[in-house]
Design an enzyme around this catalytic site. Structure first.
Site, short mmCIF file in Angstrom:
data_model
loop_
_atom_site.label_atom_id
_atom_site.label_comp_id
_atom_site.label_asym_id
_atom_site.label_seq_id
_atom_site.Cartn_x
_atom_site.Cartn_y
_atom_site.Cartn_z
N CYS A 1 32.20 -13.31 -56.90
CA CYS A 1 32.60 -12.90 -58.25
C CYS A 1 32.13 -13.89 -59.31
CB CYS A 1 34.10 -12.66 -58.31
SG CYS A 1 35.14 -14.14 -58.22
N HIS B 1 39.74 -14.47 -59.67
CA HIS B 1 38.71 -13.43 -59.75
C HIS B 1 38.22 -13.30 -61.18
CE1 HIS B 1 36.49 -10.02 -58.15
NE2 HIS B 1 36.79 -9.34 -59.25
N HIS C 1 31.84 -6.25 -61.71
CA HIS C 1 32.30 -7.40 -60.92
C HIS C 1 31.84 -7.24 -59.47
CE1 HIS C 1 36.21 -5.66 -59.02
NE2 HIS C 1 35.42 -4.68 -59.34
#
Length: 347
Positions: free
Chosen positions: A262, A310, A322
Site C-alpha cells: 500500500c 493502510h 490502493h
C-alpha cells in the site's frame, strides 16, 4: 439394555430430549460461527469468515509497514557504514602520506646530524651557507614536529571512525534481526489468511478477492479517464500513474514498477511525479499538509485504521486507488470501505 428399555418405555420424554439436544447444538453451532445447515464439515459464517480474513490481512499489513520501516532504517545504517568506511580509507591514505613525509624528514636529519654545529661552522668553507643550512634544519625540525602532530591527529581520527563503524555495524545487525521478526509475522498472518480463504465457498472468496470495480479498469470506464480537478500537475501525474497500475499484484515490501504494497504504491506514484515520499504509512501521513475528509482532492493520501497501517491515493468522487492485500490487486475502492484515519496533501 436396561437403559434402552427405559427409553422405549418413555417415548415422549425421549423425543423431547432429542429435540432439546437439537436446539442446543444448533445454538452452539451458531455461537461458534457456523451456519447450522447440517453439513458434515460446517463452513464458517460468511460475515465472520470475511472479518477473520480482513483482520489477518490488516495484521500482516501492520507487520509489513514495520518491516518497511526497519528496512528504511537498515538502509540508512548501511549508507552510514559505507560513508564511515570510505572516510576511514581516506584518513588512512592521509596517514600513510604523513608517515612518508615524516620518514623523509627523519632520514635527512640523520644524514646531516653527525658533527657538532660549532665545529661544522669552524670547518666550513662557506660559513654564510652553513648558517643558512642551520636555519633550514631548524625549520625542518619544526616541520618534523608538525608532521608528528598530524600523524597523531590522523590516528585519533581513524580510531574514531572505526569506533563509529563498529556501532553502525551493530545497528545494522539489529535492524536485520528486526526485519526477520516482522517477516515471520507477515508470513504467518498471510498463511493463516490463505487457510481461511480456502475454507470459504467460491462465492465468498470472489467477494473478497474479486475486483469490485471492474468498470473502472476497463478502457471505457469512467474512472479510467484522466483524473479531474487535481490541484496541480504533480498530483495529477501521481493519480495517472496509479490508474496505469490498476490490476498490479500486491507484494509486501514492493515499490513497483510491477507490484506494490500500500505505501509502496503511493511512494511510486509520487516518485513518477518527481516527489520523494517516506517509505512507511507512519511517516507518509506527516509528509504534507493535513486535510479534512471534506477537503479531499485527487492526489491526496488517505489513511486508515487507528494505527495508520493502510494508505491509498484519492482519485475523486469518494474513491481511491490502493493496493489492498495479497488476495486482491491494485484497485479502485470507496474511501469509506475502511475506518478513515486522516489525509495528507503532499504537494
Amino acid at each position: 439394555m436396561a437403559a434402552h428399555r427405559r427409553s422405549r418405555q418413555r417415548p415422549v420424554g425421549g423425543a423431547t430430549a432429542r429435540a432439546a439436544a437439537t436446539v442446543v447444538l444448533a445454538g452452539a453451532a451458531t455461537a461458534a460461527g457456523f451456519d447450522g445447515a447440517g453439513h458434515a464439515a460446517p463452513q464458517p459464517a460468511p460475515a465472520r469468515a470475511r472479518a477473520d480474513v480482513d483482520r489477518l490481512h490488516r495484521e500482516a499489513e501492520v507487520a509489513t509497514e514495520k518491516y518497511n520501516g526497519a528496512e528504511e532504517k537498515a538502509e540508512s545504517a548501511r549508507q552510514r557504514l559505507r560513508d564511515l568506511q570510505d572516510g576511514t580509507a581516506r584518513a588512512q591514505a592521509r596517514l600513510n602520506k604523513a608517515r612518508e613525509t615524516l620518514g623523509t624528514v627523519a632520514a635527512a636529519q640523520y644524514r646531516t646530524g653527525g658533527l657538532d654545529p660549532v665545529l661544522r661552522l669552524m670547518l666550513s668553507d662557506d660559513p654564510d651557507a652553513y648558517l643558512d643550512g642551520v636555519a633550514l634544519a631548524e625549520r625542518s625540525g619544526s616541520r618534523h614536529h608538525a608532521e608528528l602532530g598530524r600523524v597523531r591527529a590522523q590516528l585519533r581520527e581513524i580510531e574514531k571512525l572505526r569506533g563509529a563503524a563498529r556501532v553502525e555495524a551493530k545497528t545494522l545487525t539489529a535492524r536485520r534481526a528486526e526485519q526477520e521478526r516482522h517477516k515471520r509475522t507477515i508470513t504467518e498472518k498471510l498463511a493463516a489468511a490463505r487457510r481461511a480463504l480456502s475454507r470459504m465457498s467460491p462465492q465468498e472468496r470472489a467477494r473478497i478477492t474479486g475486483d469490485t470495480d471492474r468498470a473502472a479498469r476497463s478502457a471505457g470506464g469512467r474512472e479510467a479517464a484522466a483524473p479531474p480537478q487535481a490541484p496541480n500537475a504533480r498530483a495529477a501525474q501521481a493519480v495517472a500513474y496509479a490508474h496505469q497500475k490498476l490490476g498490479s499484484p500486491y507484494v509486501w515490501g514492493a515499490t513497483g514498477p510491477d507490484a506494490f504494497d500500500c505505501s509502496g504504491l503511493v511512494l511510486a506514484a509520487y516518485r513518477s511525479a518527481g516527489v520523494s515520499l517516506p517509505r512507511t504509512t507512519y511517516a507518509q501521513i506527516n509528509a504534507g499538509r493535513k486535510v479534512s475528509r471534506s477537503e479531499l482532492l485527487p492526489g491526496d493520501l488517505v489513511f486508515f485504521y487507528s494505527g495508520i497501517s493502510h494508505v491509498g491515493l484519492y482519485v475523486g468522487d469518494g474513491r481511491m486507488i490502493h493496493a489492498p492485500n495479497p488476495s486482491a490487486p491494485v484497485r479502485v475502492a470507496p474511501v469509506d470501505r475502511m475506518p478513515f484515519a486522516g489525509a495528507t496533501r503532499v504537494v
